[in-house]
Design a protein around this motif. Sequence first.
Motif, PDB file in Angstrom:
ATOM      1  N   ILE A  15      -7.549   2.627  -0.956  1.00 28.68           N
ATOM      2  CA  ILE A  15      -6.468   1.788  -1.482  1.00 28.68           C
ATOM      3  C   ILE A  15      -6.182   0.623  -0.535  1.00 28.68           C
ATOM      4  O   ILE A  15      -5.999  -0.528  -0.959  1.00 28.68           O
ATOM      5  N   LEU A  69      -5.582  -2.668  -8.584  1.00 27.88           N
ATOM      6  CA  LEU A  69      -6.723  -1.746  -8.658  1.00 27.88           C
ATOM      7  C   LEU A  69      -7.737  -2.213  -9.697  1.00 27.88           C
ATOM      8  O   LEU A  69      -8.946  -2.187  -9.456  1.00 27.88           O
ATOM      9  N   VAL A 111       0.850  -1.200   0.000  1.00 28.36           N
ATOM     10  CA  VAL A 111       0.000   0.000   0.000  1.00 28.36           C
ATOM     11  C   VAL A 111       0.883   1.248   0.000  1.00 28.36           C
ATOM     12  O   VAL A 111       1.714   1.444   0.893  1.00 28.36           O
ATOM     13  N   ALA A 166       0.606   3.003  -6.496  1.00 28.15           N
ATOM     14  CA  ALA A 166      -0.239   1.805  -6.526  1.00 28.15           C
ATOM     15  C   ALA A 166       0.177   0.898  -7.677  1.00 28.15           C
ATOM     16  O   ALA A 166       1.130   1.195  -8.417  1.00 28.15           O
TER      17      ALA A 166
END
Length: 300
Positions: free
Chosen positions: A95, A50, A24, A45
Amino acid sequence: MAGACSARLQGEAAAFTAALRTLVNNPQFSDVTFVVGREQQKVFAHRCVLACRCQAFQGMLGQGLAGSEDSPGSIPPQGPFILGNVQPEVFLAVIEFLYTNSVTLNSHIALEVLTSSVEYGLQDLCKLCVKFIKDTLSVEQVCEALQAAVTYGQADLQQHCLAFIEGCTTAVVRTQGFHELSDVVLAWVLRSDRLAVDELDLVQAVREWAHVSSAVLERPVPEVAALPVRELRLPLLAPSELATLESHNQRDLLIPVESIAAAWRSHALRKGSGVPCRLCRPRRGTRPRDHHRYLDPHAK
């Protein structure tokens, strides 16, 4: 010879989650960057995480992939993607959830994370936010939570907030959050029979709300207050209180003349004639007045 057997075996989930948590906002091996909030904080990221966890990000990152030399204005696949309208702490919570299926919340960001969960279509994150908000509800935040619940169609949270308001109405109506409720939501609250506040105090609270809303929306007091005022139970007020209210009303015209006249008529006829039945019902916090017995539709 026996046929081959197969099975899917589950490893230690906590260890897997802990390993993903280290990724993260980790620039190592990151292949996409976001610039978040007024602070323009960089958040690192990984596209594959994602995209596989959230359709909204899949679409966003897919547009980046479509960029080419033929379209120089498009965002490169690695970003940076500019997200100026969200706090970094809130975006990082989203996230974190995408990487670990868990989220770290506090009372300062929970409602904004709820907003983001709706915007990104993350139903499981939304449920976690609702649970946290219900478990940590406070007098200062309950109206903001209620407004969010109505906005995002969270019926369970909406009812939970109403029950909380019913339990400590006198304190809630003094908060900034109460003054920031929309007219539709305030009118919905005022329909409750279980508000723990006297009607005279409730009228004053609505008057203060109306003046704040009038200033913010730059519209006249009677216009912004039209919906909530319909739910005020003026027949519950004693004649002396009604006379004072009528005098004060001349200053801002908060309450329509017809509503005050209907309340006077209920006193003259000693019954709630011409007034909707709900406006003659005492609330849980209504102080008893002598004339209330005449408003009971079952009274002889």
